[in-house]
Design a protein around this motif. Structure first.
Motif, mmCIF file in Angstrom:
data_model
loop_
_atom_site.group_PDB
_atom_site.id
_atom_site.type_symbol
_atom_site.label_atom_id
_atom_site.label_comp_id
_atom_site.label_asym_id
_atom_site.label_seq_id
_atom_site.Cartn_x
_atom_site.Cartn_y
_atom_site.Cartn_z
ATOM 1 N N VAL A 96 0.838 -1.201 0.000
ATOM 2 C CA VAL A 96 0.000 0.000 0.000
ATOM 3 C C VAL A 96 0.875 1.255 0.000
ATOM 4 O O VAL A 96 0.596 2.228 -0.704
ATOM 5 N N LEU A 97 1.931 1.219 0.759
ATOM 6 C CA LEU A 97 2.859 2.351 0.847
ATOM 7 C C LEU A 97 3.443 2.673 -0.535
ATOM 8 O O LEU A 97 3.409 3.831 -0.983
ATOM 9 N N ILE A 98 3.935 1.671 -1.217
ATOM 10 C CA ILE A 98 4.555 1.865 -2.535
ATOM 11 C C ILE A 98 3.523 2.351 -3.553
ATOM 12 O O ILE A 98 3.775 3.290 -4.306
ATOM 13 N N LYS A 99 2.344 1.726 -3.572
ATOM 14 C CA LYS A 99 1.311 2.148 -4.525
ATOM 15 C C LYS A 99 0.863 3.587 -4.260
ATOM 16 O O LYS A 99 0.685 4.369 -5.190
ATOM 17 N N SER A 100 0.679 3.929 -2.993
ATOM 18 C CA SER A 100 0.235 5.284 -2.647
ATOM 19 C C SER A 100 1.262 6.321 -3.061
ATOM 20 O O SER A 100 0.923 7.343 -3.662
ATOM 21 N N PHE A 101 2.528 6.065 -2.749
ATOM 22 C CA PHE A 101 3.582 7.001 -3.140
ATOM 23 C C PHE A 101 3.739 7.055 -4.656
ATOM 24 O O PHE A 101 3.994 8.109 -5.224
ATOM 25 N N GLY A 102 3.558 5.916 -5.314
ATOM 26 C CA GLY A 102 3.655 5.874 -6.770
ATOM 27 C C GLY A 102 2.574 6.683 -7.470
ATOM 28 O O GLY A 102 2.769 7.169 -8.585
ATOM 29 N N LEU A 103 1.426 6.843 -6.806
ATOM 30 C CA LEU A 103 0.326 7.616 -7.393
ATOM 31 C C LEU A 103 0.420 9.114 -7.112
ATOM 32 O O LEU A 103 -0.310 9.901 -7.724
ATOM 33 N N LEU A 104 1.293 9.530 -6.211
ATOM 34 C CA LEU A 104 1.378 10.958 -5.873
ATOM 35 C C LEU A 104 1.635 11.845 -7.097
ATOM 36 O O LEU A 104 0.975 12.883 -7.240
ATOM 37 N N PRO A 105 2.569 11.505 -8.004
ATOM 38 C CA PRO A 105 2.741 12.365 -9.185
ATOM 39 C C PRO A 105 1.466 12.483 -10.033
ATOM 40 O O PRO A 105 1.131 13.572 -10.497
ATOM 41 N N SER A 106 0.747 11.382 -10.210
ATOM 42 C CA SER A 106 -0.521 11.426 -10.954
ATOM 43 C C SER A 106 -1.501 12.357 -10.260
ATOM 44 O O SER A 106 -2.166 13.177 -10.903
ATOM 45 N N CYS A 107 -1.577 12.227 -8.954
ATOM 46 C CA CYS A 107 -2.518 13.038 -8.180
ATOM 47 C C CYS A 107 -2.165 14.526 -8.274
ATOM 48 O O CYS A 107 -3.057 15.368 -8.400
ATOM 49 N N TYR A 108 -0.880 14.851 -8.240
ATOM 50 C CA TYR A 108 -0.480 16.250 -8.377
ATOM 51 C C TYR A 108 -0.748 16.784 -9.774
ATOM 52 O O TYR A 108 -1.140 17.949 -9.936
ATOM 53 N N TYR A 109 -0.563 15.969 -10.778
ATOM 54 C CA TYR A 109 -0.889 16.398 -12.133
ATOM 55 C C TYR A 109 -2.377 16.737 -12.231
ATOM 56 O O TYR A 109 -2.752 17.799 -12.733
ATOM 57 N N TYR A 110 -3.229 15.842 -11.730
ATOM 58 C CA TYR A 110 -4.672 16.077 -11.817
ATOM 59 C C TYR A 110 -5.110 17.236 -10.923
ATOM 60 O O TYR A 110 -6.004 17.997 -11.302
ATOM 61 N N LEU A 111 -4.506 17.379 -9.768
ATOM 62 C CA LEU A 111 -4.820 18.518 -8.912
ATOM 63 C C LEU A 111 -4.584 19.815 -9.681
ATOM 64 O O LEU A 111 -5.430 20.717 -9.683
ATOM 65 N N ASN A 112 -3.453 19.912 -10.358
ATOM 66 C CA ASN A 112 -3.127 21.095 -11.156
ATOM 67 C C ASN A 112 -4.142 21.285 -12.288
ATOM 68 O O ASN A 112 -4.607 22.393 -12.536
ATOM 69 N N LEU A 113 -4.512 20.195 -12.951
ATOM 70 C CA LEU A 113 -5.510 20.248 -14.019
ATOM 71 C C LEU A 113 -6.859 20.727 -13.485
ATOM 72 O O LEU A 113 -7.518 21.570 -14.098
ATOM 73 N N PHE A 114 -7.265 20.211 -12.338
ATOM 74 C CA PHE A 114 -8.568 20.562 -11.768
ATOM 75 C C PHE A 114 -8.606 22.007 -11.291
ATOM 76 O O PHE A 114 -9.656 22.635 -11.307
ATOM 77 N N LYS A 115 -7.475 22.537 -10.865
ATOM 78 C CA LYS A 115 -7.428 23.948 -10.463
ATOM 79 C C LYS A 115 -7.746 24.855 -11.642
ATOM 80 O O LYS A 115 -8.287 25.931 -11.477
ATOM 81 N N LYS A 116 -7.413 24.407 -12.845
ATOM 82 C CA LYS A 116 -7.585 25.219 -14.050
ATOM 83 C C LYS A 116 -8.915 24.982 -14.764
ATOM 84 O O LYS A 116 -9.308 25.782 -15.605
ATOM 85 N N ASN A 117 -9.603 23.876 -14.485
ATOM 86 C CA ASN A 117 -10.754 23.489 -15.291
ATOM 87 C C ASN A 117 -12.116 23.658 -14.636
ATOM 88 O O ASN A 117 -13.116 23.295 -15.224
ATOM 89 N N ASN A 118 -12.174 24.153 -13.448
ATOM 90 C CA ASN A 118 -13.447 24.490 -12.792
ATOM 91 C C ASN A 118 -14.494 23.384 -12.804
ATOM 92 O O ASN A 118 -15.643 23.611 -13.152
ATOM 93 N N PHE A 119 -14.083 22.186 -12.427
ATOM 94 C CA PHE A 119 -15.076 21.126 -12.266
ATOM 95 C C PHE A 119 -15.923 21.461 -11.042
ATOM 96 O O PHE A 119 -15.420 21.993 -10.050
ATOM 97 N N GLU A 120 -17.200 21.146 -11.109
ATOM 98 C CA GLU A 120 -18.087 21.371 -9.973
ATOM 99 C C GLU A 120 -18.057 20.181 -9.015
ATOM 100 O O GLU A 120 -18.204 20.339 -7.811
ATOM 101 N N VAL A 121 -17.907 18.985 -9.594
ATOM 102 C CA VAL A 121 -17.879 17.750 -8.806
ATOM 103 C C VAL A 121 -16.684 16.922 -9.257
ATOM 104 O O VAL A 121 -16.453 16.763 -10.459
ATOM 105 N N ILE A 122 -15.949 16.401 -8.294
ATOM 106 C CA ILE A 122 -14.914 15.413 -8.584
ATOM 107 C C ILE A 122 -15.338 14.146 -7.844
ATOM 108 O O ILE A 122 -15.477 14.151 -6.617
ATOM 109 N N HIS A 123 -15.574 13.100 -8.630
ATOM 110 C CA HIS A 123 -16.073 11.845 -8.065
ATOM 111 C C HIS A 123 -14.992 10.776 -8.159
ATOM 112 O O HIS A 123 -14.505 10.465 -9.253
ATOM 113 N N LEU A 124 -14.614 10.237 -7.022
ATOM 114 C CA LEU A 124 -13.660 9.136 -6.966
ATOM 115 C C LEU A 124 -14.477 7.859 -7.169
ATOM 116 O O LEU A 124 -15.190 7.433 -6.261
#
Length: 168
Positions: A96-124
Motif C-alpha cells: 500500500v505504501l509503494i502504490k500510494s507514493f507511486g500515485l502521488l505524481p498522478s494526483c499532483y498532475y490532476y490537482l493542477n488540471l482541476f485547479k484550471k478546469n473548474n469542475f463542480e464535482v470530482i467523483h472518486l
C-alpha cells in the motif's frame, strides 16, 4: 454540471459499472470527463470501441504528464501532511505504501488540471487509492464537491487513507 470521474485506469473490463454511470450522466446533460490515475502503457483502442467511450473526454495519464506531476509534487507540493499520513498509517503494509507514493505524481498532475478546469464535482469512482487525490483536493481547498464510491473491494482493502477521507 461539470463532473470529473476518477478511476485507476480508463477504461478497463472491471469498469463496466463506471461506463454505465458515465453514459447515464452524460445522457442527463452533464459535462463529464473520466481520468485514470495510472499512466497508460498501451492504447486501449479496442476496449474504448467496445464500450463506445471514444468521445468521452479525459483518459489515462501519459508518461510525460506523470513526470510533470512529479515536478509539481517537488515544486508546489503541500504534501508533508499527506506523505506523513501515508507513511505512518502503512508502515506495516509496504504494498500500500509503494502504490500510494507511486500515485502521488498522478494526483499532483490532476490537482493542477482541476485547479484550471473548474469542475463542480470530482467523483472518486473507487474509494481505495483514488483517496490520495481526494486528500490533495481537500488539503488544497479546491472549491468542488468531492464524492466517492465505496464498493466491496474498497471496504476489504481497509486503507486508512480511505477511511480518513470518508470520516469512518
Amino acid at each position: 454540471m461539470k463532473i470529473a470521474y476518477i478511476t485507476m485506469s480508463w477504461p478497463t473490463p472491471s469498469e463496466t459499472f463506471c461506463v454505465r454511470d458515465v453514459k447515464s450522466l452524460i445522457a442527463l446533460g452533464n459535462d463529464l470527463s473520466v481520468f485514470g490515475l495510472k499512466p497508460e502503457i498501451s492504447k486501449k483502442t479496442k476496449l474504448r470501441e467496445n464500450f463506445e467511450v471514444n468521445d468521452i473526454p479525459g483518459g489515462n495519464l501519459s508518461l510525460a504528464n506523470y513526470f510533470l506531476g512529479f515536478c509539481l509534487l517537488l515544486l508546489k507540493g503541500k504534501s508533508t501532511f499527506l506523505v506523513t499520513r501515508i507513511l505512518l498509517k502503512n508502515l506495516n503494509n509496504p504494498k500500500v505504501l509503494i502504490k500510494s507514493f507511486g500515485l502521488l505524481p498522478s494526483c499532483y498532475y490532476y490537482l493542477n488540471l482541476f485547479k484550471k478546469n473548474n469542475f463542480e464535482v470530482i467523483h472518486l469512482f473507487w474509494g481505495h487509492y483514488p483517496s490520495v487525490l481526494g486528500h490533495l483536493i481537500k488539503i488544497n481547498k479546491l472549491p468542488v464537491k468531492l464524492s466517492m464510491f465505496l464498493g466491496a473491494y474498497d471496504m476489504t482493502q481497509k486503507l486508512e487513507i480511505s477511511k480518513e477521507l470518508t470520516g469512518i
